[in-house]
Design a protein around this motif. Sequence first.
Motif, PDB file in Angstrom:
ATOM      1  N   LYS A  83       6.993  11.293 -10.981  1.00 29.70           N
ATOM      2  CA  LYS A  83       6.940  11.808  -9.612  1.00 29.70           C
ATOM      3  C   LYS A  83       5.813  12.817  -9.406  1.00 29.70           C
ATOM      4  O   LYS A  83       5.715  13.425  -8.354  1.00 29.70           O
ATOM      5  CB  LYS A  83       8.271  12.457  -9.246  1.00 29.70           C
ATOM      6  N   ASP A  89       2.944  18.350  -6.396  1.00 32.65           N
ATOM      7  CA  ASP A  89       4.152  17.677  -6.877  1.00 32.65           C
ATOM      8  C   ASP A  89       4.766  18.446  -8.044  1.00 32.65           C
ATOM      9  O   ASP A  89       5.987  18.636  -8.102  1.00 32.65           O
ATOM     10  CB  ASP A  89       3.843  16.246  -7.337  1.00 32.65           C
ATOM     11  N   GLN A  93       8.424  20.433  -8.255  1.00 32.52           N
ATOM     12  CA  GLN A  93       9.461  20.240  -9.277  1.00 32.52           C
ATOM     13  C   GLN A  93       9.871  21.561  -9.900  1.00 32.52           C
ATOM     14  O   GLN A  93      11.048  21.804 -10.152  1.00 32.52           O
ATOM     15  CB  GLN A  93       8.995  19.252 -10.349  1.00 32.52           C
TER      16      GLN A  93
END
Length: 174
Positions: A83, A89, A93
């Motif tokens: 991901k 990104d 996370q």
Amino acid sequence: MKSRYILAALLATATVMPVASFAQQSAPAPAAANPASQIPAADKQAIQNFNLTDDVFNRIVKVSQEAKAQGIKPKDAKTDFSKIHSLDDLAKQVTDSDPRIAPLIKKYGFTPREFLLANLAVTNAAIASEAKGNPRMAAYVDQSKVNQKNVAFYEAHKGQINALMNEEPDPAAK
């Protein structure tokens, strides 16, 4: 056992990316085997160009100390690299792993991306510094992509960084 808090978590999580971002590879690794290969060139350049300063470092230290006091701990390296296609990104996370992280880094003037960039800059500098004394490791470091100012900064603050990484948790913060 010594605990590693937010700085350590980011450094450990992010270590895969910087190595690949300036590693010299004889053959490109498949994207699935090399998560950093999917990071846009602009993000890799942002990591390389980020300059560590005393202000940034002092704020990282404050975030780390406060994270320790709040009991914020790494999440057993459960990063889903499938991901991650950008620094944003990865930052998402990290901040999604504990709802206390985003407000904490904001308190010290960082966006999630800036905090990640700062930590990646420290990581890259640490790798480049360690490669100086390790010929085997040096073979994988593309010196043309090393921010030498950050290496000098890291080396000047190495004792403080190591002390921060090795601090025992506050037993009252459980």
